[in-house]
Each structure stands twice: as C-alpha cells, then as structure tokens.
Design an enzyme around this catalytic site. Sequence first.
Site, PDB file in Angstrom:
ATOM      1  N   ALA A 152       0.866  -1.182   0.000  1.00  0.00           N
ATOM      2  CA  ALA A 152       0.000   0.000   0.000  1.00  0.00           C
ATOM      3  C   ALA A 152       0.906   1.237   0.000  1.00  0.00           C
ATOM      4  O   ALA A 152       2.130   1.113   0.101  1.00  0.00           O
ATOM      5  CB  ALA A 152      -0.900   0.003   1.226  1.00  0.00           C
ATOM      6  N   ASN A 154       1.030   3.902   2.181  1.00  0.00           N
ATOM      7  CA  ASN A 154       1.261   4.746   3.357  1.00  0.00           C
ATOM      8  C   ASN A 154       2.637   4.553   4.012  1.00  0.00           C
ATOM      9  O   ASN A 154       3.152   5.496   4.614  1.00  0.00           O
ATOM     10  CB  ASN A 154       0.137   4.553   4.379  1.00  0.00           C
ATOM     11  CG  ASN A 154      -0.097   3.117   4.741  1.00  0.00           C
ATOM     12  OD1 ASN A 154       0.419   2.212   4.089  1.00  0.00           O
ATOM     13  ND2 ASN A 154      -0.847   2.894   5.789  1.00  0.00           N
ATOM     14  N   GLU A 251      -2.917  -8.099   4.796  1.00  0.00           N
ATOM     15  CA  GLU A 251      -2.957  -7.003   5.777  1.00  0.00           C
ATOM     16  C   GLU A 251      -3.863  -5.938   5.198  1.00  0.00           C
ATOM     17  O   GLU A 251      -3.453  -5.200   4.310  1.00  0.00           O
ATOM     18  CB  GLU A 251      -1.543  -6.460   6.003  1.00  0.00           C
ATOM     19  CG  GLU A 251      -0.608  -7.390   6.737  1.00  0.00           C
ATOM     20  CD  GLU A 251      -1.032  -7.658   8.168  1.00  0.00           C
ATOM     21  OE1 GLU A 251      -1.910  -6.949   8.689  1.00  0.00           O
ATOM     22  OE2 GLU A 251      -0.492  -8.598   8.770  1.00  0.00           O
ATOM     23  N   CYS A 285      -3.641   2.005   8.633  1.00  0.00           N
ATOM     24  CA  CYS A 285      -4.692   0.979   8.600  1.00  0.00           C
ATOM     25  C   CYS A 285      -5.257   0.663   9.979  1.00  0.00           C
ATOM     26  O   CYS A 285      -6.436   0.369  10.126  1.00  0.00           O
ATOM     27  CB  CYS A 285      -4.121  -0.283   7.996  1.00  0.00           C
ATOM     28  SG  CYS A 285      -2.607  -0.793   8.799  1.00  0.00           S
ATOM     29  N   GLY A 455      -8.035  -9.185   7.613  1.00  0.00           N
ATOM     30  CA  GLY A 455      -6.861  -9.904   7.151  1.00  0.00           C
ATOM     31  C   GLY A 455      -6.741 -11.347   7.548  1.00  0.00           C
ATOM     32  O   GLY A 455      -7.536 -11.889   8.309  1.00  0.00           O
ATOM     33  N   GLU A 459       2.028 -10.314  10.431  1.00  0.00           N
ATOM     34  CA  GLU A 459       3.376  -9.853  10.100  1.00  0.00           C
ATOM     35  C   GLU A 459       4.138  -9.639  11.404  1.00  0.00           C
ATOM     36  O   GLU A 459       3.548  -9.598  12.493  1.00  0.00           O
ATOM     37  CB  GLU A 459       3.307  -8.545   9.297  1.00  0.00           C
ATOM     38  CG  GLU A 459       2.664  -8.787   7.941  1.00  0.00           C
ATOM     39  CD  GLU A 459       2.948  -7.719   6.905  1.00  0.00           C
ATOM     40  OE1 GLU A 459       2.682  -6.541   7.177  1.00  0.00           O
ATOM     41  OE2 GLU A 459       3.431  -8.074   5.813  1.00  0.00           O
TER      42      GLU A 459
HETATM   43  P1  NAD Z   1      -5.170  -0.748  -2.582  1.00  0.00           P
HETATM   44  O1  NAD Z   1      -5.936  -1.944  -2.149  1.00  0.00           O
HETATM   45  O2  NAD Z   1      -5.790   0.172  -3.544  1.00  0.00           O
HETATM   46  O3  NAD Z   1      -3.788  -1.195  -3.259  1.00  0.00           O
HETATM   47  C1  NAD Z   1      -2.854  -1.989  -2.577  1.00  0.00           C
HETATM   48  C2  NAD Z   1      -1.892  -2.599  -3.580  1.00  0.00           C
HETATM   49  O4  NAD Z   1      -2.560  -3.606  -4.332  1.00  0.00           O
HETATM   50  C3  NAD Z   1      -1.311  -1.621  -4.603  1.00  0.00           C
HETATM   51  O5  NAD Z   1       0.049  -1.913  -4.783  1.00  0.00           O
HETATM   52  C4  NAD Z   1      -2.106  -1.926  -5.844  1.00  0.00           C
HETATM   53  O6  NAD Z   1      -1.441  -1.618  -7.048  1.00  0.00           O
HETATM   54  C5  NAD Z   1      -2.306  -3.420  -5.717  1.00  0.00           C
HETATM   55  N1  NAD Z   1      -3.442  -3.980  -6.450  1.00  0.00           N
HETATM   56  C6  NAD Z   1      -4.610  -3.373  -6.758  1.00  0.00           C
HETATM   57  N2  NAD Z   1      -5.403  -4.245  -7.415  1.00  0.00           N
HETATM   58  C7  NAD Z   1      -4.727  -5.419  -7.520  1.00  0.00           C
HETATM   59  C8  NAD Z   1      -5.034  -6.693  -8.091  1.00  0.00           C
HETATM   60  N3  NAD Z   1      -6.198  -6.935  -8.687  1.00  0.00           N
HETATM   61  N4  NAD Z   1      -4.117  -7.665  -7.995  1.00  0.00           N
HETATM   62  C9  NAD Z   1      -2.932  -7.447  -7.370  1.00  0.00           C
HETATM   63  N5  NAD Z   1      -2.592  -6.260  -6.824  1.00  0.00           N
HETATM   64  C10 NAD Z   1      -3.483  -5.250  -6.897  1.00  0.00           C
HETATM   65  O7  NAD Z   1      -4.730  -0.038  -1.252  1.00  0.00           O
HETATM   66  P2  NAD Z   1      -4.061   1.407  -1.054  1.00  0.00           P
HETATM   67  O8  NAD Z   1      -5.081   2.416  -1.429  1.00  0.00           O
HETATM   68  O9  NAD Z   1      -2.731   1.426  -1.702  1.00  0.00           O
HETATM   69  O10 NAD Z   1      -3.814   1.429   0.519  1.00  0.00           O
HETATM   70  C11 NAD Z   1      -4.799   1.774   1.429  1.00  0.00           C
HETATM   71  C12 NAD Z   1      -5.412   0.526   2.024  1.00  0.00           C
HETATM   72  O11 NAD Z   1      -4.413  -0.318   2.551  1.00  0.00           O
HETATM   73  C13 NAD Z   1      -6.329   0.853   3.198  1.00  0.00           C
HETATM   74  O12 NAD Z   1      -7.490   0.071   3.134  1.00  0.00           O
HETATM   75  C14 NAD Z   1      -5.500   0.465   4.402  1.00  0.00           C
HETATM   76  O13 NAD Z   1      -6.232   0.161   5.527  1.00  0.00           O
HETATM   77  C15 NAD Z   1      -4.731  -0.697   3.879  1.00  0.00           C
HETATM   78  N6  NAD Z   1      -3.510  -0.891   4.678  1.00  0.00           N
HETATM   79  C16 NAD Z   1      -3.417  -1.980   5.505  1.00  0.00           C
HETATM   80  C17 NAD Z   1      -2.292  -2.177   6.295  1.00  0.00           C
HETATM   81  C18 NAD Z   1      -2.182  -3.351   7.221  1.00  0.00           C
HETATM   82  O14 NAD Z   1      -1.068  -3.703   7.589  1.00  0.00           O
HETATM   83  N7  NAD Z   1      -3.254  -4.008   7.638  1.00  0.00           N
HETATM   84  C19 NAD Z   1      -1.252  -1.265   6.219  1.00  0.00           C
HETATM   85  C20 NAD Z   1      -1.364  -0.170   5.364  1.00  0.00           C
HETATM   86  C21 NAD Z   1      -2.494  -0.005   4.602  1.00  0.00           C
END
Ligand code: NAD
Length: 485
Positions: A152, A154, A251, A285, A455, A459
């Site tokens: 992601a 952040n 995650e 997150c 999730g 991790e």
């Molecule tokens: P996102 O789901 O839009 O993208 C995450 C990643 O997945 C990106 O690298 C994106 O290119 C990739 N992706 C998108 N579609 C895909 C597919 N079909 N197949 C494979 N990869 C694909 O998330 P974001 O907007 O980058 O991040 C914000 C989200 O991440 C929030 O919901 C946040 O809560 C979550 N997050 C979770 C954690 C955790 O550890 N639990 C940590 C940070 C962020």
Amino acid sequence: MTHPAQPKASHFINGEYVEDTAGTPIPVIYAATGEQITTVYAATPAIVEQALSTAKAAQKEWAKMTGTERGRVLRRAADIMRERNHDLSVLETYDTGKPLQETLVADATSGADALEYFGGLAASLTGEHIPLGEDWVYTKREALGLCVGIGAWNYPTQIACWKGAPALACGNSMVFKPSETTPLCALKVAEILIEAGAPAGVFNVVQGMGEVGGALVTDPRVDKVSLTGSVPTGKKVYAAAAEGMKHVTMELGGKSPLIIFDDADIDNAVGGAINGNFYSSGQVCSNGTRVFVQKGIKEKFLARLAERTGNAILGDPMDEATSFGPMVTENQMNIVLGYIEKGKEEGARLICGGRRADMDGYFIEPTVFADVTDDMTIAREEIFGPVMSVLDFDTEEEVVARANDTEFGLSAGVFTKDFTRAHRVIGNLEAGSCFINSYNDAPVEAPFGGVKASGVGRENSKEAIKHFSQVKSVYVRMGDVEAAF
Ligand code: NAD
C-alpha cells in the site's frame, strides 16, 4: 537537473536497476506541492517475466546458505539503513508527503528493525525431533519458495521490509511491487540488500498498477502472496491466490474502536486518540477511528482534544517542526473531503477541522466529529484520512457489542485505570492487534494483523516466520516394513 528523489530506473531486478520505457508512465507527485518529481514506468510483461524467472532461479542457492549467513546479510542491511536514515527519510517524505518529523523515526528505522530482528532469527529456524519408540520423525522448517509482496502507499519502506525481511530470513526470494502511488522507497531497500551481500535476484522490485500485481499473483511459479492494501483488493488477490493454492498473508483495512472509560487519564486518552487518528495524517490501517467515550468524561475529553488538535503544525513536510502533512494524492484528499461532507450532512457535530487547508498541496485539517452514531457513514467506512469520530456510550457491555459490530477487526484499544476491566474488554473485542492505555505502537517483536475482513496471517514477530515457511515431516523407520501383501 535531476531531482534528489529521482531513482536510477523504475525496476530493480537481478541485482541491478532495469528500465523499460515501453511500460505505462506513472507520474510521481510530491503531495506537499502537487509538483511532479519524477516518472517511473509500469512493468511490461517482459519485465514481469525477467523478475519472476530471476527470483525463481536465485531462491534455491539462497535457501542453501546457512541461516547465519542469511541473517548476516539482513543485519548488515539494517546497519546501512540506519546509517542512511536521513536520506531515506527525505525520500520517504517525497514518496508519501509524510512530515520528516515522522519519517525520521518511523520508516527506515522500522524497516531496519525488521531486517535486524529477522536477521537475528534466521539461524534459529529449526525443526524438531519426535521419538516414536525405535523409530522417529524429524521435521524441517523449509522456505516456501518464490514470494510476491504487494504494498500500500502509506509506509513504502516499512512494508517492503516487513515483507522482505521475514521472507528472506526463511530462505525465500521475493518480487515486490510497491503501490503505484509511492514507487520510490522499495527500490532503495533492494539496493541496500545487494550492498549488504544478498545474492542478485533474491529481492526484486517491479512497478505497476493492479494489473502488474495480478500478473504476479497468478503466475504458477509463485508460492506465496503477501498483500497490504484495502479489503476489496484483498478479496481479489486472495481469490486469485486460491486458484493456484498459494499461501497468503492479507494485511487489510480497518475501522477500529478506541474505548475510553470515565476513569481514564484524560491526557493519555487524548494522546492515544491523536496518535490513532492523526499520525501520517490519518493514513494508517490500524487507526482507532471510532473513539467511544463514556458519557461522564465526554465534554472534558472533547475540550482537551480540540485544544491539543489545534497545536498541529501543518506546513512544509521537510521542515522538522511540521507535525502534520498532506494526503498522499489529490484523489485521496477528495475522497476524505467527501466523507467530511457526509459527516456534516448526516448530523455529526463538527468539533474542529472539517476543511481543506488553505495552502499548496493536498492538506486537510485534522478533523473531529462528536455525537457520531453507529449508523453514520463516517462510523462505518474506512476513511483513511484525518477524520476522528467520537461516539458516546454508557456501559461496558454496550460498548463492546457496538465496537464489534463491524466487518473489520484489525485493531482495538482501551483506556482505563481498572486493569481487570481493561483485560476483560480486550478479551471480548474482535481484533488482532490491541492496546491497553496506548494506541498504534507497532514494534517488530509484536505480531501485527487483523481478524474478520481485516486480514489473514500475521506480520512481524515469530508469527511471521510461520507465514513464510512450511514444515516438512520425515518418518524414519529403523526396522523392517510390514505390508499386507
Ligand atoms: P489498494 O488496495 O488500492 O492497493 C494496494 C496494492 O494492491 C497496490 O500496490 C495496488 O497496485 C495493488 N493492487 C490493486 N489491485 C490489484 C489486483 N487486482 N491484484 C494485485 N494487486 C493489486 O490499497 P491502497 O489504497 O494502496 O492502501 C490503502 C489501504 O491499505 C487501506 O485500506 C488500508 O487500511 C490498507 N492498509 C493496511 C495495512 C495493514 O497492515 N493491515 C497497512 C497499510 C495499509
């Protein structure tokens, strides 16, 4: 003139930077100014193929090295990251817009902790001996093989290290795809691992959007996928991985409860709510975005919260005095502003903030809504921005039920001086990463991850080892084999 955040090329494969400008251009925008600082190119099928075949070929030799040797590489990489903390933090700030005040202490440092911790564990990954009379079984903890990491936006350095370090400690190789929004930092992690002595091909970085992620996840050579992202993406990636019976770690997002009882120390509770809502401008997150405050201290809590939130310093993220940065993109800013409007429309009481800040870049004022009810959109959906919802409650039983009434289950926190109650409440909350009289600490020694839609897997800590390795069991017979015929 090249920008200080200009990477040498878009991808890092087989120990070196690789460029292929035939891929879709991805502009890299500095969130504090809106200025484009560089361009990377999404991986073409040829780049994806090069990364996967390289990682596949490198894994076997890497797994044959002793754990001590692998661990030494990771620990050296940790040392290099610490030595270069300032430059890496500046890059993290360009990538994400987060203020240097944060990135200096939370990103390369957290990545280095993961490299050091898993480097230290690498030599102790052993199996067991199970005696069975004259016979015995022994087990071996083996690598999964080729792992894919998808990040992601952040925490680009931290996510690359939280996935890469345990994967490599266990003898896996990795192809990592950062978020297209923050593509720069993972390249530095790859560069540092090579400098620390990792064999070429063990950790590779390719850029791209979901399509590139999809190509990696569905490739039959891939044994494991670890994603950090949103729940909708998680569902897609989990399903695609299941098709190939691959291991997964997910995650994902959250809408976590932070419960503050009447007897809590007000300033500590306010500090927890600030850390759990406004760090990284709310783009975390595990944030405790539903702050349940017992009615007896509600107004006192809100008054102190508004006062302290007013001390946030919005400004140039490169100025170490700045304590609050912009949203990562214009799009994310507009999403968050949309939620703020929804909060107003649905009748929540605005305590502070609530507007785009009057300055360059994608800044939103830290925002607090009170009198939020469980059915309001801002109390149900993950916003991923600086919007805190304060909800009232009367009893412990009531607040636990309401806190659990969500599809998510990443984190939860409780502030109270009554320790029996604190442990009882945490015991009854459906969440993976919990806090008592604190919020959002994420040391590498502690497992991190969610339950329910937030999730699968964990991790950090020794738990991560289980998710990047598998057990082989070997039965050893000392006598003759008896057979029916
Ligand atoms: P996102 O789901 O839009 O993208 C995450 C990643 O997945 C990106 O690298 C994106 O290119 C990739 N992706 C998108 N579609 C895909 C597919 N079909 N197949 C494979 N990869 C694909 O998330 P974001 O907007 O980058 O991040 C914000 C989200 O991440 C929030 O919901 C946040 O809560 C979550 N997050 C979770 C954690 C955790 O550890 N639990 C940590 C940070 C962020």
